[in-house]
Design an enzyme around this catalytic site. Structure first.
Site, PDB file in Angstrom:
ATOM      1  CG  ASP A 161       8.233   3.516   2.849  1.00 42.38           C
ATOM      2  OD1 ASP A 161       7.968   4.524   2.171  1.00 42.38           O
ATOM      3  OD2 ASP A 161       7.352   2.772   3.326  1.00 42.38           O
ATOM      4  CG  ASP A 223       0.541   3.565   1.376  1.00 39.79           C
ATOM      5  OD1 ASP A 223       1.448   3.933   0.609  1.00 39.79           O
ATOM      6  OD2 ASP A 223       0.734   3.257   2.571  1.00 39.79           O
TER       7      ASP A 223
HETATM    8  C1  GLA Z   1       4.351   3.281   3.617  1.00 40.39           C
HETATM    9  C2  GLA Z   1       4.379   2.570   2.276  1.00 40.39           C
HETATM   10  C3  GLA Z   1       3.550   1.302   2.350  1.00 40.39           C
HETATM   11  C4  GLA Z   1       4.114   0.387   3.440  1.00 40.39           C
HETATM   12  C5  GLA Z   1       4.132   1.143   4.773  1.00 40.39           C
HETATM   13  C6  GLA Z   1       4.848   0.346   5.841  1.00 40.39           C
HETATM   14  O1  GLA Z   1       3.091   3.763   3.920  1.00 40.39           O
HETATM   15  O2  GLA Z   1       3.891   3.400   1.245  1.00 40.39           O
HETATM   16  O3  GLA Z   1       3.548   0.624   1.103  1.00 40.39           O
HETATM   17  O4  GLA Z   1       5.393  -0.037   3.077  1.00 40.39           O
HETATM   18  O5  GLA Z   1       4.789   2.407   4.640  1.00 40.39           O
HETATM   19  O6  GLA Z   1       4.924   1.037   7.033  1.00 40.39           O
END
Ligand code: GLA
Length: 424
Positions: A161, A223
């Site tokens: 990430d 997301d």
């Molecule tokens: C971000 C990513 C998600 C997940 C969260 C975890 O938002 O885009 O897919 O991995 O972090 O904290």
């Protein structure tokens, strides 16, 4: 005069061109499929208060058992990925990451061995900053030791990430972390969230030529959450951005629209069909995120529909091209020629989100299906052969609102000859 050979030449060009850009780990020649914890379990760290959403060893092993016992593995579901919140908040004396001792009492190698004993693959998560998005231990300053640790644990897939860091740092960090992964000599799928942060947090244009050279897949949109409107927005984004995204997509390097939301009670059956079918047409990664015991019968039928999964895993890995026809989107995906054939097949999907039933006329030759030998048309969901058509024919299609009409169209010389004889 258009003919099949022109198409075949174009397709081979596409596949050769794609090969040269692939990250040199040889992995994910078809889009990764599996399960990832975040979408449904999110952090999942408060197991006492919220036992139904507890991210722990038991959960991960149970997903492996379900994949192994219930046909998911045969359909192609393979990677089981632990997302954020799996670690302690400190490192050990040697600077290594430490799994949460209550939720992962036997450590990660134990989980990885179990998953591998089922012939499945194991994935984990980190962030390029000093903490993860949920403020657990991140990898900044520890790239080498973390890459080595993941390799020692038998990790096959690492999602990295990009929260809390600047644009310049992101552009360097993903390349460096990837370098350390390569140096471990353990092939690990490298999933980068790099372009998402560049575009949506730093408001810059992602450098896809570089990203696709270093990563096997990359998130480039928000997301997903467990709602139909979130899925619709993602599909719309891929429709709008098709021409910017398709060039970098192919075997070994994939755009990632984020997880499927099956098994979360969020979609009707028609919406589920659109969700999985469009993702299959896009050659998108198919990562479930749910309590596997809550997958509904009709969802399971879709996930285990081998014709549909063959579209998702077509070896050419082409991202379907969208055409807007009134209120309907027609997605067209060139497919690998069938065994023993030299002409490409196609899959067509029509999606209607207008709120009303619509009928349209599709003339295949307008969308690149110009094989002069004609096509045999099959319905993916009923598994019925529908008819033989010449490339000049039109097909009338009625698409229920938010319903999905999936068809696989094969170019088959022999079938066409039969049809022409019948016509007399
Ligand atoms: C971000 C990513 C998600 C997940 C969260 C975890 O938002 O885009 O897919 O991995 O972090 O904290």
């Amino acid at each position: 005069m258009p003919d099949c050979n022109n198409i075949v030449r174009a397709m081979f060009f596409i596949s050769l061109f794609g090969y040269a850009r692939v990250l040199e780990n040889g992995l994910v020649r078809t889009p990764p499929m599996g399960w990832m914890s975040w979408g449904y379990y999110m952090c999942g760290a408060d197991c006492e208060q919220n036992p139904d959403k507890c991210l722990d060893e038991k959960l991960i092993l149970s997903v492996a058992d379900t994949f192994y016992n219930e046909g998911y593995q045969e359909a192609g579901f393979e990677y089981i990925i632990i997302d954020d919140c799996w670690s302690e908040h400190h490192r050990d004396r040697d600077g290594r990451l430490v799994p949460d001792s209550l939720r992962f009492p036997n450590g990660m190698k134990y989980i990885s061995d179990y998953i591998h004993s089922r012939n499945l693959k194991f994935g984990m998560y980190t962030n390029v900053a000093d903490v993860t998005c949920m403020r657990y231990q991140g990898s900044k300053g520890h790239f080498k030791v973390d890459a080595d640790t993941f390799a020692q644990w038998g990790v096959d897939y690492i999602k990295v990430d990009g929260c809390f860091v600047g644009e310049q740092y992101l552009n360097n960090a993903y390349i460096h972390f990837g370098g350390y992964l390569n140096k471990t000599n353990r092939p690990m799928v490298y999933s980068c969230s790099w372009p998402y942060y560049i575009e949506f947090i730093h408001n810059k244009k992602p450098d896809y030529p570089t990203i696709s050279k270093h990563c096997n897949l990359w998130r480039n949109y928000h997301d997903v959450v467990t709602s139909w409107s979130a899925v619709k927005n993602i599909i719309q984004h891929y429709e709008d951005e098709y021409s910017g995204l398709e060039k970098y997509h192919g075997p070994g390097h994939w755009n990632d629209p984020d997880m499927l939301i099956f098994g979360t009670d969020s979609l009707t059956e028609a919406q589920s069909k659109i969700h999985i079918s469009v993702y299959a047409m896009l050659s998108a990664p198919l990562l479930l995120s749910c309590d596997m015991t809550r997958v509904k019968g009709y969802e399971k039928n879709l996930l285990l529909n081998l014709d549909l999964m063959a579209i998702a895993r077509d070896p050419l890995g082409i991202m379907a091209r969208p055409y807007r026809i009134d209120y309907i989107t027609l997605w067209v995906k060139p497919r690998m020629p069938r065994k023993g054939d030299i002409y490409p097949s196609y899959s067509l999907a029509l999606v209607n989100v207008s709120g009303q039933k619509r009928t349209i006329t599709v003339r295949p030759s307008n969308y690149g299906l110009n094989c002069t030998d004609g096509y045999s048309v099959m319905d993916i969901f009923s598994k019925r052969f529908l008819k033989n058509i010449t490339f000049e024919d039109s097909i009338d299609v009625t698409v229920p609102s938010e319903g999905k009409f999936g068809r696989s169209v094969d170019c088959d010389f022999k079938l066409f000859v039969g049809a022409r004889k019948n016509k007399g």
